[in-house]
Write an enzyme that holds these catalytic residues in place. Structure first.
Site, PDB file in Angstrom:
ATOM      1  N   ASP A   1      -1.838  -7.067  16.025  1.00 55.77           N
ATOM      2  CA  ASP A   1      -1.911  -6.008  14.155  1.00 55.77           C
ATOM      3  C   ASP A   1      -2.877  -6.119  14.317  1.00 55.77           C
ATOM      4  O   ASP A   1      -4.364  -6.247  14.867  1.00 55.77           O
ATOM      5  CB  ASP A   1      -1.610  -7.706  13.605  1.00 55.77           C
ATOM      6  CG  ASP A   1      -1.846  -7.287  12.226  1.00 55.77           C
ATOM      7  OD1 ASP A   1      -1.144  -6.243  11.443  1.00 55.77           O
ATOM      8  OD2 ASP A   1      -2.633  -7.012  10.918  1.00 55.77           O
TER       9      ASP A   1
ATOM     10  N   ASP B   1       1.728 -10.911   8.534  1.00 57.29           N
ATOM     11  CA  ASP B   1       2.013 -10.461   9.737  1.00 57.29           C
ATOM     12  C   ASP B   1       2.473 -12.665  10.344  1.00 57.29           C
ATOM     13  O   ASP B   1       2.685 -13.085  11.334  1.00 57.29           O
ATOM     14  CB  ASP B   1       1.218 -10.571  10.977  1.00 57.29           C
ATOM     15  CG  ASP B   1      -0.368 -10.749  10.874  1.00 57.29           C
ATOM     16  OD1 ASP B   1      -0.791 -12.021  10.613  1.00 57.29           O
ATOM     17  OD2 ASP B   1      -0.695  -9.594  10.734  1.00 57.29           O
TER      18      ASP B   1
HETATM   19  P1  ADP Z   1      -1.854  -4.423   8.915  1.00 55.65           P
HETATM   20  O1  ADP Z   1      -0.674  -3.883   9.749  1.00 55.65           O
HETATM   21  O2  ADP Z   1      -1.851  -2.370   9.848  1.00 55.65           O
HETATM   22  O3  ADP Z   1      -2.297  -4.806   9.486  1.00 55.65           O
HETATM   23  P2  ADP Z   1      -0.548  -4.195   6.528  1.00 55.65           P
HETATM   24  O4  ADP Z   1       0.988  -4.376   7.328  1.00 55.65           O
HETATM   25  O5  ADP Z   1      -1.253  -5.432   6.408  1.00 55.65           O
HETATM   26  O6  ADP Z   1      -0.622  -3.288   7.818  1.00 55.65           O
HETATM   27  O7  ADP Z   1      -0.376  -3.393   4.988  1.00 55.65           O
HETATM   28  C1  ADP Z   1       0.622  -2.129   5.781  1.00 55.65           C
HETATM   29  C2  ADP Z   1      -0.008  -0.717   4.814  1.00 55.65           C
HETATM   30  O8  ADP Z   1       0.916  -1.354   3.975  1.00 55.65           O
HETATM   31  C3  ADP Z   1      -0.965  -0.141   4.701  1.00 55.65           C
HETATM   32  O9  ADP Z   1      -1.664   0.393   5.706  1.00 55.65           O
HETATM   33  C4  ADP Z   1      -0.917  -0.212   2.694  1.00 55.65           C
HETATM   34  O10 ADP Z   1      -0.479   1.137   3.041  1.00 55.65           O
HETATM   35  C5  ADP Z   1       0.746  -0.976   2.425  1.00 55.65           C
HETATM   36  N1  ADP Z   1       0.256  -1.661   1.809  1.00 55.65           N
HETATM   37  C6  ADP Z   1       0.086  -3.301   2.284  1.00 55.65           C
HETATM   38  N2  ADP Z   1      -0.923  -4.489   1.061  1.00 55.65           N
HETATM   39  C7  ADP Z   1      -1.622  -3.026   0.590  1.00 55.65           C
HETATM   40  C8  ADP Z   1      -1.764  -3.063  -0.807  1.00 55.65           C
HETATM   41  N3  ADP Z   1      -1.969  -4.782  -1.132  1.00 55.65           N
HETATM   42  N4  ADP Z   1      -2.516  -2.275  -1.245  1.00 55.65           N
HETATM   43  C9  ADP Z   1      -2.334  -0.955  -1.167  1.00 55.65           C
HETATM   44  N5  ADP Z   1      -1.344  -0.889  -0.303  1.00 55.65           N
HETATM   45  C10 ADP Z   1      -0.873  -2.154   1.511  1.00 55.65           C
HETATM   46 MG    MG Z   2      -2.272  -7.389   8.636  1.00 56.72          MG
END
Ligand code: ADP
Ligand code: MG
Length: 628
Positions: free
Chosen positions: A327, A525
């Site tokens: 991730d 995740d």
């Molecule tokens: P990663 O796969 O990089 O760990 P996430 O799946 O947690 O990222 O989140 C993916 C995207 O969703 C973030 O880059 C953001 O754009 C959006 N996002 C998720 N959670 C939030 C939140 N709490 N506030 C704002 N944006 C969010």
């Molecule tokens: Mg994440």
């Protein structure tokens, strides 16, 4: 020594003493047999019962059966001819000594594991009401109590600092001796050692729910969850043991018949005796003992590096990891974003950040943490209600009566809003207030110090394919992937898409033994953590969800630990294999000697125990793996 070990030790001593005494008692015939049966049954009754149960359950071929046949056979030989029963008792006796040694060594290594993680707090200091401190059992401390931790003491329970500043030593938890400075308002977790200042901490958890207790619980569970290694031996024994039994049978029957046909001599006694020796030599107890021990030691070694492996099966899977999936946020990158630009529309910049930070107030996503860091006045009297977090997209809430939404382009599409494109590279958070686009905030993350080194180290330890999955934008993902030298990346993924991606990787597997590991921080995740062959969580310190969902937990968020874990697992499995080849090799040689009549029963017994000791010493090497 536990109760069972004590009991078995007494059995060993008593039957050994009886065996020696009987040697000097001048009796013959039936009385002698009956007398020898006393030490024999004292030392061997449980083996005989286990062998019997194995036959009833139609899974007879284990080392208990070997021991049972060998000793009963020796007794029968005694009855019909030699009149000697010492060997039967001795075989059982030495087998039990080996077993005892095993359980003692396993217990020791289990204790080592907990010792290595020297985190069990013994007491908590609370105010006794008269201005002095009283030591109490941490189990009795209620949530919300203020406890005092003096320099040199362990923090017994998780909490928040009310008063004082200090430096904490987290070495017992993380394996790193980097001290951590803490001040009033910081969260602290149990198991850390307070180095200099006096801290007054308001507890936020029960003792049982605190980090140190949780970790110890995991370790204890890990040492009982040895399914795979047991399976390993069972699988092996399933072929090996019957082969030995039938070979022994052949040895007892074919040569004497052949000799009888050729020369007319009756030599059944000699050949049965040789067959029994054959059985004793080929007892797989060196393996039965050293294999679980290697895994225990491997798990112990991992914990001393701040890596919790929840069972030996995961150590084995880890050693076979060919594909590793990361991730991005919080795993390869720090997950502490900095606001690099605020582009408001209709409202001013401060107001935009203010609103966005409030929407995120109750979220524990790294993005939320960073916005709250950028806008510090958390409790400024604003009301935050109806919070709804949409994984992989963003978050919604009602702030001071306004409907707000903060999220990425996917979220905007869901809301039918056309966001403004931003020229800045970074994670763009679009903000919508009362169905109107009010601008965006660009934040950017930093790659962790060791990420690049970690990828290289993983490649050096057998990983063929390093993949990054992220919900973040294509540009950000590409930048990170190129910097780190990843083989591939996939951006814009929702948590469900990540599972699908991993499914796809499963289809592309190069072989049954090419395992797929997923490394994540447990935020958005958890499904993938459970789907992969091995889920590795960047536990952060104390992130319960991740600790729960994963098979391997890294106590700090250093990606280099993944490589260390892999190294330990590979060393451990290598030692297991060494022991297998060594034990089988030596036994084969002794078996040949036994078959041609060079080795007698005593040689067989000692050869067996000797191999076991060497295998055990080799297994203990699993405890020592260097950091890099
Ligand atoms: P990663 O796969 O990089 O760990 P996430 O799946 O947690 O990222 O989140 C993916 C995207 O969703 C973030 O880059 C953001 O754009 C959006 N996002 C998720 N959670 C939030 C939140 N709490 N506030 C704002 N944006 C969010
Ligand atoms: Mg994440």
């Amino acid at each position: 020594m536990n109760k069972k070990q004590k009991k078995n030790l007494i059995r060993i001593i008593v039957s050994a003493a009886l065996m020696i005494i009987l040697h000097f008692v001048p009796v013959e015939g039936l009385i002698k047999l009956v007398l020898y049966m006393i030490p024999y049954l004292i030392i061997g009754y449980d083996i005989l019962i286990k062998a019997g149960k194995g036959i009833i359950n139609k899974q007879p071929f284990d080392e208990c059966l070997l021991m049972a046949i060998a000793t009963i056979g020796a007794i029968i030989l005694g009855i019909i001819g030699s009149g000697d029963y010492v060997e039967a008792v001795a075989v059982m006796l030495f087998y039990q000594i080996g077993e005892w040694f095993q359980s003692y060594a396993v217990g020791k290594s289990r204790k080592n594991i907990t010792d290595l993680m020297d985190i069990r707090p013994d007491y908590a200091n609370i105010d006794d009401g008269n201005g002095s401190l009283e030591k109490v059992d941490p189990d009795d401390v209620e949530v919300g109590t203020v406890i005092t931790v003096k320099p040199g003491e362990k923090i017994p329970i998780d909490g928040i600092i009310e008063e004082g500043t200090s430096t904490l030593n987290t070495a017992a938890l993380t394996g790193e001796s980097l001290p951590r400075d803490v001040v009033k308002g910081d969260e602290v977790i149990s198991g850390c050692v307070n180095i200099n200042g006096v801290l007054r901490i308001r507890t936020t958890k029960e003792f049982d729910e605190s980090t140190a207790s949780k970790i110890l619980e995991l370790i204890e569970e890990a040492s009982t969850r040895k399914s795979r290694s047991e399976d390993f031996i069972t699988r092996f024994a399933r072929i090996y043991t019957p082969a030995v039994v039938f070979s022994a049978l052949a040895l007892a029957i074919i040569p004497p018949i052949a000799i009888m046909l050729i020369s007319g001599n009756i030599t059944f006694g000699t050949w049965i005796y040789r067959a029994l020796i054959f059985l004793v030599i080929s007892c797989p107890c060196a393996l039965v003992i050293s294999i679980p021990l290697s895994f225990f030691a491997g798990i112990g070694s991992a914990s001393s590096h701040g890596i919790l492996v929840k069972g030996s099966s995961f150590l084995e899977l880890l050693s076979q990891t060919k594909t590793i999936v990361f991730d991005k946020t919080g795993t390869l990158t720090r997950g502490t974003f900095e606001v690099t630009a605020i582009h408001p529309q209709k409202i001013d910049a401060k107001h935009l950040l203010h609103m966005a930070a409030h929407v995120e107030r109750y979220s524990s996503h790294p993005i939320a943490m960073s916005l709250k860091e950028a806008y510090k006045d958390e409790n400024d009297g604003c009301s935050v209600e109806n919070v709804e977090e949409i994984p992989g997209r963003g978050i919604k809430a009602t702030v001071n009566g306004h409907a707000l939404a903060v999220g990425n382009e996917k979220m905007m599409a869901d809301l039918d809003i056309t966001p403004k494109k931003c020229h800045k590279v970074g994670t763009t958070l679009h903000v919508v207030m009362d169905n109107e686009y009010v601008g965006h905030i660009v934040i950017s993350d930093v790659i962790k110090e060791h990420s690049k080194e970690a990828i290289a180290a993983l490649k050096a330890n057998g990983v063929e394919r390093a993949v990054m999955l992220t919900g973040d934008s294509e540009e950000v993902a590409k930048d990170v992937a190129e910097t780190l030298g990843l083989d591939e990346y996939h951006a814009g993924l929702l948590p469900g898409d990540k599972v699908e991606r991993v499914e796809k990787l499963f289809k592309e597997k190069t072989g049954e033994d090419a395992k797929i590991a997923f490394v994540g921080d447990g935020i958005n995740d958890a499904p993938v953590l459970t789907r992969a062959d091995i889920g590795i969580a960047m536990g952060g310190m104390g992130s319960d969800a991740a600790i729960e969902a994963a098979d391997v937990v890294l106590m700090d968020d250093d990606p280099l630990k993944i490589a260390t874990a892999l190294k330990i697992s590979r060393k451990c499995l290598r030692i297991v294999k060494e022991n297998i080849w060594f034990a089988i090799g030596v036994k084969l040689i002794c078996l040949l000697l036994g078959a041609v009549g060079i080795a007698n029963m005593w040689v067989a017994i000692f050869a067996d125990v000797g191999v076991m000791v060497i295998a055990v010493l080799n297994a203990i090497r699993c405890l020592h793996v260097s950091k890099r």
